[in-house]
Design a protein around this motif. Structure first.
Motif, PDB file in Angstrom:
ATOM      1  N   GLY A 327       0.813  -1.220   0.000  1.00  0.00           N
ATOM      2  CA  GLY A 327       0.000   0.000   0.000  1.00  0.00           C
ATOM      3  C   GLY A 327       0.839   1.259   0.000  1.00  0.00           C
ATOM      4  O   GLY A 327       0.356   2.324   0.377  1.00  0.00           O
ATOM      5  N   ARG A 328       2.110   1.121  -0.402  1.00  0.00           N
ATOM      6  CA  ARG A 328       3.011   2.282  -0.376  1.00  0.00           C
ATOM      7  C   ARG A 328       3.589   2.571  -1.745  1.00  0.00           C
ATOM      8  O   ARG A 328       3.824   1.654  -2.529  1.00  0.00           O
ATOM      9  N   VAL A 329       3.849   3.842  -1.981  1.00  0.00           N
ATOM     10  CA  VAL A 329       4.565   4.222  -3.194  1.00  0.00           C
ATOM     11  C   VAL A 329       6.027   3.822  -3.033  1.00  0.00           C
ATOM     12  O   VAL A 329       6.595   3.146  -3.879  1.00  0.00           O
ATOM     13  N   ASP A 330       6.618   4.269  -1.916  1.00  0.00           N
ATOM     14  CA  ASP A 330       8.031   4.003  -1.674  1.00  0.00           C
ATOM     15  C   ASP A 330       8.140   2.915  -0.611  1.00  0.00           C
ATOM     16  O   ASP A 330       7.896   3.153   0.567  1.00  0.00           O
ATOM     17  N   GLU A 331       8.513   1.725  -1.054  1.00  0.00           N
ATOM     18  CA  GLU A 331       8.497   0.574  -0.158  1.00  0.00           C
ATOM     19  C   GLU A 331       9.471   0.718   1.005  1.00  0.00           C
ATOM     20  O   GLU A 331       9.343   0.045   2.010  1.00  0.00           O
ATOM     21  N   PHE A 338      -0.280   3.510   4.742  1.00  0.00           N
ATOM     22  CA  PHE A 338      -0.788   2.459   3.859  1.00  0.00           C
ATOM     23  C   PHE A 338      -2.035   3.008   3.166  1.00  0.00           C
ATOM     24  O   PHE A 338      -3.001   3.403   3.828  1.00  0.00           O
ATOM     25  N   THR A 339      -2.012   3.042   1.832  1.00  0.00           N
ATOM     26  CA  THR A 339      -3.117   3.631   1.074  1.00  0.00           C
ATOM     27  C   THR A 339      -3.899   2.546   0.349  1.00  0.00           C
ATOM     28  O   THR A 339      -3.322   1.770  -0.425  1.00  0.00           O
ATOM     29  N   GLY A 344      -5.155  -1.442  -4.218  1.00  0.00           N
ATOM     30  CA  GLY A 344      -6.041  -1.800  -5.329  1.00  0.00           C
ATOM     31  C   GLY A 344      -5.311  -1.728  -6.664  1.00  0.00           C
ATOM     32  O   GLY A 344      -5.427  -2.629  -7.508  1.00  0.00           O
ATOM     33  N   LEU A 345      -4.545  -0.651  -6.859  1.00  0.00           N
ATOM     34  CA  LEU A 345      -3.838  -0.492  -8.136  1.00  0.00           C
ATOM     35  C   LEU A 345      -2.756  -1.553  -8.306  1.00  0.00           C
ATOM     36  O   LEU A 345      -2.571  -2.090  -9.397  1.00  0.00           O
ATOM     37  N   LYS A 346      -2.049  -1.859  -7.222  1.00  0.00           N
ATOM     38  CA  LYS A 346      -0.939  -2.812  -7.349  1.00  0.00           C
ATOM     39  C   LYS A 346      -1.431  -4.232  -7.595  1.00  0.00           C
ATOM     40  O   LYS A 346      -0.739  -5.021  -8.220  1.00  0.00           O
ATOM     41  N   HIS A 368       3.425   8.732  -9.993  1.00  0.00           N
ATOM     42  CA  HIS A 368       4.616   8.399  -9.213  1.00  0.00           C
ATOM     43  C   HIS A 368       4.690   6.911  -8.852  1.00  0.00           C
ATOM     44  O   HIS A 368       5.734   6.420  -8.457  1.00  0.00           O
ATOM     45  N   LEU A 369       3.572   6.196  -9.011  1.00  0.00           N
ATOM     46  CA  LEU A 369       3.626   4.743  -8.790  1.00  0.00           C
ATOM     47  C   LEU A 369       4.271   4.019  -9.974  1.00  0.00           C
ATOM     48  O   LEU A 369       4.639   2.853  -9.863  1.00  0.00           O
ATOM     49  N   TYR A 370       4.316   4.699 -11.106  1.00  0.00           N
ATOM     50  CA  TYR A 370       4.832   4.087 -12.344  1.00  0.00           C
ATOM     51  C   TYR A 370       5.915   5.000 -12.916  1.00  0.00           C
ATOM     52  O   TYR A 370       5.757   5.547 -14.007  1.00  0.00           O
ATOM     53  N   PRO A 371       7.018   5.201 -12.179  1.00  0.00           N
ATOM     54  CA  PRO A 371       7.979   6.248 -12.547  1.00  0.00           C
ATOM     55  C   PRO A 371       8.665   6.003 -13.888  1.00  0.00           C
ATOM     56  O   PRO A 371       9.140   6.940 -14.510  1.00  0.00           O
TER      57      PRO A 371
END
Ligand SMILES: *Cc1c(COP(=O)(O)O)cnc(C)c1O
Length: 683
Positions: A327-331, A338-339, A344-346, A368-371
């Motif tokens: 649930g994170r952009v930056d692991e 946690f988003t 859902g997107l991942k 930013h999730l798909y840099p």
């Protein structure tokens, strides 16, 4: 089958909610019981008058409606062989008697379930059994909103406890932290679709668990994450307990995204490695996002998340960081929340926004999730929302459409059906509008008579009637029209008795700003310039919505662009010959063509500017459209007294918007664009 059996079966299927013949039938059984329970067929049947049940005319009607119902249930809709869909959503707006919704998301979900039934798609929906609803809105004499939570009585609603063959409730268990939460389900039939409503409010659970499914969007973050564990993980376990087979899981908004964790657990139990298991889950899930407002996404602090997920984490056999990373952009950012949307997107193979503009906004929002991709390649597409036409068509509009367009419910996909509006005379269209406006005014008079907020109605059946009803979230800017009170007062004065405005909507109990907006409108409604012609209807619900969207000439929508994901209320008015006056936000940039309503502002105001500047510009634009276009066109009458230019616009609106923004078109888009697995995955 006896008439009583037929009535029992009819009352237990929400099919009645879009079939006025059925509703009329239940009204006949006991009008008072029906109406005093928000048009509730189950209650009408429970208190049916004996003479009504023995009346030969009623018996004949029962049989005729029942046969129509069976025909609907048995007739193929075309998608019977489509993928089996399990659809998860936090709220469902199916009918005013079932307060399981707060606003647009729920109404959309309800319309989605109905449209899936119409096309015969194998469809199971999952939600929560929100007994106390969102809240009932009432006011004190200063115009302050108060909230109250009357619980529904299960026996008064078309729901059945889901049991095994011995009659024992089927119960599944999830954990909140290490505490077990027992969940049972109520089944609701919506045409051919089935909706399972999850419930923790029974004696197997301690009281702090029992209250979890009582209220919608109330309580703190811990309550919310617990509700979402129940919905996502509990929902999936319930489907497994019931043996419901699924080809595609549709997560409608992030609240239900924990279902992917349960799917992950199943894959891991088959012996797959973590990465492989994630891939498998993705193959079966699709995700819809509705929230351009950044603060609108569900987020949980790492500590809260770790606490609530402790048992699930053990079941998955992973450490805290691994689970949080979903649930994170930056692991690697230990502070990042946690988003749910990110989860859902991942873990979905496809994702969509709910209008073309909302899709674009979502691609920028989640870039930013798909840099490593350009923004246009962020894998979020769009399916524009639509409304279930049979649910929203008022009885008068059904008659009008049947007489003038023929069998519009069967032929709604054909453009030629809607083009027939061009052959209808101006006089007939204007008479249709007059009648719908009069029905609304009669309804308003009845409503204000018993509301807690004192309102007097001096509405005129011939006046330009502007409607504004939606949740009073501040970005929707309910009082924008009154930014310059003197200017509006002048308009009301100049067009004496020829302009009137009706508002309705709830502000969230914690939203001070939204509540202040209601108070402001209430106070304005007491000023002599507006008295009786500016009305606030309290306790907005689907019935008030239905009446407003059929009776208003102009539907005002002025959110701060681009915060409206889609909006659907404006889609409901096209069918009734009302016209949209809206910011080019949500669905309206796709609908508006210059001939079928009005735009406030232009599409340039894309990025959020300084909100005050944007508000001032939009208010100025709204005034100029009202003063220079809307009012002159409404008042420009031919010798026959008809506003011909206006009626031309109505024709254009009905022709271009009705089917395009229907749930029938929407469900087929979902089937073709999201529910069918991509070809390469079938290989
Ligand atoms: C249609 C409808 C909504 C959604 O309207 P928006 O324009 O999307 O805000 C909300 N509540 C009720 C009762 C409705 O009928």
């Amino acid at each position: 089958m006896t008439p009583q059996d037929q009535l029992n079966e009819l009352s237990k299927n929400l099919w009645w909610s879009w079939n006025p013949d059925a509703l009329t039938l239940f009204t006949r059984l006991n009008r008072h019981a029906f109406q005093s329970h928000r048009n509730n067929p189950v209650v009408a049947l429970k208190y049916a008058k004996k003479d009504a049940l023995e009346d030969p005319y009623v018996i004949e009607q029962v049989d005729s409606v029942y046969r129509k119902f069976r025909r609907y249930m048995e007739e193929p809709g075309g998608q019977e062989d489509g993928p089996r869909v399990s659809y998860f959503c936090m709220e469902y707006g199916l009918h005013e008697s079932m307060p399981l919704y707060s606003g647009g998301l729920g109404i959309l979900a309800g319309d989605h379930v109905k449209a899936a039934s119409d096309v015969g798609l194998p469809f199971t929906a999952v939600g929560l059994f929100i007994r106390e609803g969102y809240f009932r809105q009432y006011f004190d004499d200063k115009g302050h909103q108060h909230d109250d939570y009357p619980a529904i009585d299960v026996t008064d609603h078309p729901v059945d406890l889901v049991t095994d063959e011995e009659g024992n409730a089927i119960v599944v268990t999830v954990h909140s932290g290490d505490e077990p939460v027992r969940i049972r389900a109520f089944r609701m039939q919506v045409g051919k679709s089935t909706l399972y409503l999850l419930d923790t409010d029974f004696s197997d659970n301690p009281y702090w668990i029992r209250f979890l499914t009582r209220r919608l969007y109330q309580g703190d973050r811990i309550t919310r994450i617990q509700q979402e564990i129940i919905l996502g993980i509990g929902g999936l376990r319930m489907l497994r307990a019931l043996g419901v087979e699924t080809d595609v899981y549709h997560m409608n908004e992030g609240h239900c995204a924990f279902l992917t964790l349960e799917l992950l657990k199943e894959e891991l139990q088959k012996g797959r490695l973590w990465g492989q298991a994630c891939e498998e889950v993705r193959r079966n899930c699709v995700f819809t996002t509705h929230t351009p407002v950044p603060a609108g996404h569900d987020r949980f602090a790492p500590d809260q998340f770790n606490w609530a997920m402790s048992t699930m984490r053990q079941e998955l056999g992973v450490d805290e960081t691994t689970l949080l990373s979903l649930g994170r952009v930056d692991e690697n950012d230990a502070a990042e929340e946690f988003t749910m949307t990110i989860l859902g997107l991942k873990l979905a193979r496809a994702a969509n926004g709910v209008s073309k503009l909302n899709g674009e906004v979502a691609r920028r929002q989640w870039h930013h999730l798909y840099p490593d991709r350009p923004v246009e390649e962020v894998p979020i597409s769009h399916v524009t929302n639509g409304i279930h036409l049979p649910t929203w068509a008022s009885p008068a509009s059904r008659t009008f459409l049947r007489v003038n367009l023929g069998s519009w419910t069967n032929d709604r996909e054909k453009q030629s059906t809607w083009d027939k509006i061009d052959q209808v005379s101006d006089a007939a269209i204007w008479e249709y509008r007059r009648k719908l406006r009069q029905n609304l005014i009669d309804f308003v008079a009845r409503e204000v008579a018993h509301q807690t907020l004192p309102q007097e109605s001096l509405l005129n059946p011939r006046a330009l009637t502007i409607g504004f009803a939606r949740r009073f979230a501040t970005y929707k800017r309910a009082p924008l029209l009154f930014s310059d009170v003197e200017r509006v007062a002048d308009l009301f004065c100049k067009h004496e008795r020829n302009i009137q405005v009706i508002y309705a909507g709830k502000a969230h109990p914690k939203d001070e700003g939204g509540q202040a907006f209601i108070r402001q409108i209430y106070e304005l409604s007491q000023r002599p310039e507006f008295k009786g012609r500016l009305i606030f209807l309290e306790n907005y619900n689907m019935e008030i919505g239905r009446m407003l969207v059929s009776g208003c000439d102009v539907w005002l929508n002025n959110p701060r662009r681009p915060y409206e994901a889609s909006g659907t209320s404006g889609q409901k008015i096209a069918l009734h010959g009302g016209l949209n006056l809206s910011i080019l936000d949500g669905w309206w940039p796709e609908g508006y063509d210059g001939t079928n309503g009005w735009a406030i502002g232009n599409e340039a105001s894309h990025e959020i500017k300084n909100p005050e500047i944007q508000d001032a510009e939009d208010a100025e634009y709204l005034y100029s459209v009202l003063e220079q276009q809307v009012l002159p066109m409404f008042n420009n009458r031919g010798q026959d007294g008809l506003p011909h230019e206006w009626i031309k616009m109505i024709r254009s609106s009905i022709r271009s918007l009705t089917y395009q923004f229907s749930a029938h078109r929407m469900i087929l888009d979902y089937v073709n664009q999201l529910y069918h697995a991509p070809v390469d995955e079938l290989a």
